[in-house]
Enzyme design. Structure first.
Site: not given
Lengths: 412, 149
Positions: A127, A204, A207, A230, A370
């Site tokens: 991302h 990251d 998710q 999220k 993104c």
């Protein structure tokens, strides 16, 4: 057949008020969970309850309501720490977003410790939030940004990680789960390789944390970023996990109230982490409501959510794959994937597919997600992305597939 | 809501599928690329001018149906027009899409009324406007140059 339907419905839809609303006059089929999740009533109630029944700030008040707000706020930190299996206290910083968390790492660690000729290693599947802060800090410090070679659909071979890391590599920044393909790189293995070379690992987790059980002690990353919105929590709350020794070495990112020990006319000394990185009045209502989101997800079980997404993904892949002219962007043999599926319909722009689905009440994402370097790598000008979460069912997948078929016919 | 009526009217699909204007012009007097970073639509306009008159105009690139249909309509409505007329048309398209004003187009540009429905879809307005914003850049360039007549 009955079992299959049961297996593809966790029976939680009634907990999410927005799922009973209409979009474009049609029942809402929400498949944009990679962007943000819907909120259960309990989270909405928790945020409203603080605003209605308390409303005081934290840490500074000497009165009952402020004490109570402080207790609820601090409790959220304990709960999020436990939720991700963070081993130590004081290692989770509240930020405003995963993106801000990423910038804190790049600026407060990277800008301070990177030297000319040092290497920061990342991937093209990231991302933008896990690439651009490193581009900027590399430019400012004279460090070099290197990319791990990837396969046609973004597959990452740990062997290539080892080949990209040299003895000047200080940072390896990699996603825990691609927001484009759902691929879950072998982060633990990558961390071992990076650590063996003396590099720190940034994961990251935007998710990963919301869709899979995560244990930070096992993951063995040095920094992890993710966000509340999220994972059924409010927007405006993000997280930065970092090993305590790293947080201690890092300089503050923003300066002001509630992050200091002593202030004179000329200088200030700073509080310990996490407060050192949390100046100003934070998103108190959002952080307090986060606790309700954690309660909610824990009651259902992250493993059950991940299993459901596996089944919905398999169903969507099979049915969309049968439509002639539909290309699925599915990585080859990279192990388990999260519930995200990117695809295109030949000759139809992703936005047109998205608008056709929108007209049927189906929310998907269309475009770059993104992740422009990844799109360029795959040679596509965007994809349509369906992403699943705990309230999705087989019926949602079937609605998507029918909508894609109609879009294809419409534009042919 | 009927999407076919509001967003994807038949004229839009016809313009989207038309390839007559979708080509570069080797002898273009002006060319300009327009890029929409949020969706990746990427359109280059080519204008051939003779004095104040636009003698030919084409586009190439990639984009969604709304973006490319709008670019195609732009080409059809500008051939033979003056630079001043082009500027006037930009204003009318923006008034329709951004200010949601009733469409009011001169003869030869009536197809543009078909994209009025796009104004109800805020994220798609930028698709329809990309070629017109690109044309605006070219018009500014033309106006900033001393006339060579």
């Amino acid at each position: 057949m009955i079992d299959q339907v049961k297996d593809t419905d966790l029976g939680v839809r009634a907990d999410f008020p927005v799922l009973s609303r209409l979009m474009r006059g049609k029942p809402l089929v929400y498949l944009d969970n990679g962007a943000t999740s819907l909120k259960p009533q309990s989270v909405i109630d928790a945020e409203v309850a603080y605003l209605r029944d308390n409303g005081a700030t934290i840490h500074r008040g000497v009165y009952e309501f402020s004490e109570r707000a402080t207790t609820m706020y601090d409790d959220a930190r304990v709960r999020i720490k436990r939720f991700v299996g963070c081993p130590e206290d004081g290692e989770v910083v509240f930020t405003k977003s995963a993106t801000e968390s990423s910038n804190i790492i790049a600026r407060s660690w990277g800008a301070k410790f990177l030297r000319p000729g040092d290497r920061v290693v990342t991937t093209e599947i990231e991302h933008h939030a896990n690439i651009i802060p490193w581009q900027e800090v590399a430019r400012a410090t004279g460090a070099e940004l290197a990319f791990i070679p990837i396969g046609p659909r973004g597959e990452i071979d740990p062997g290539d990680v080892a080949r990209t890391i040299n003895d000047r590599t200080r940072i390896v920044a990699v996603t825990g789960m691609s927001n484009v393909t759902g691929a879950m790189p072998a982060v633990r293995e990558i961390a071992q390789i990076a650590h063996a070379a003396g590099a720190l690992v940034v994961v990251d987790g935007a998710q990963l944390v919301s869709h899979h059980p995560v244990n930070l002690a096992e993951l063995d990353a040095d920094f992890v970023i993710w966000s509340s919105h999220k994972m059924c929590g409010p927007t405006g709350v993000g997280f930065l996990y970092a090993r305590k020794c790293l947080l201690e070495q890092m300089d503050p990112f923003l300066y002001g109230g509630d992050m200091i020990v002593k202030v004179t006319k000329d200088r200030a000394t700073y509080a310990q982490a996490p407060e050192k990185f949390e100046p100003g009045t934070p998103n108190i209502s959002g952080v307090i409501a986060l606790t309700a989101a954690i309660d909610y997800l824990e009651a259902i079980g992250m493993d059950r959510i991940a299993d459901l997404e596996d089944r919905l993904l398999a169903r969507a892949e099979e049915a969309l794959g049968e439509i002639p002219g539909v290309t699925l962007y599915v990585p080859d043999s990279v192990g388990r994937r999260g519930g995200i599926l990117s695809f295109n319909v030949d000759g139809v722009h992703p936005h047109d597919v998205g608008s056709m689905l929108d007209s049927e009440g189906i929310a998907v994402r269309a475009g770059f997600h993104c992740a422009q370097p990844f799109m360029r790598h795959m040679g596509v000008g965007g994809t349509v992305r369906a992403s699943f979460y705990l309230y999705n069912t087989a019926a949602d997948v079937d609605a998507l597939v029918a909508g894609v078929r109609r879009a294809k016919e419409f534009f042919q | 809501m009927n999407l076919g009526d509001d967003l994807y009217r038949e004229i839009i699909l016809d313009n989207y599928k038309s390839t007559e204007n979708r080509k570069s012009l080797d002898d273009a007097t002006f060319s300009q690329e327009g890029f929409n970073p949020s969706c990746g639509d990427d359109v280059t306009l080519y204008l051939k001018t003779d004095g104040d008159t636009i003698t030919d105009v084409t586009y190439d690139g990639m984009g969604c149906s709304i973006c490319l249909a709008s670019a195609n309509m732009l080409c059809n409505s500008l051939k033979g027009a003056t630079v001043a007329q082009a500027e006037d048309l930009i204003g009318r398209v923006k008034a329709m899409l951004v200010n949601q004003e009733q469409p009011d187009f001169p003869d030869g540009a009536e197809d543009l009324e078909a994209i009025a429905g796009v104004s109800k879809f805020p994220v798609r307005v930028k698709c329809a406007l990309l070629s017109w914003n690109t044309l605006h850049q070219i018009v500014q360039e033309i106006k900033s140059k001393p006339s060579d007549r």
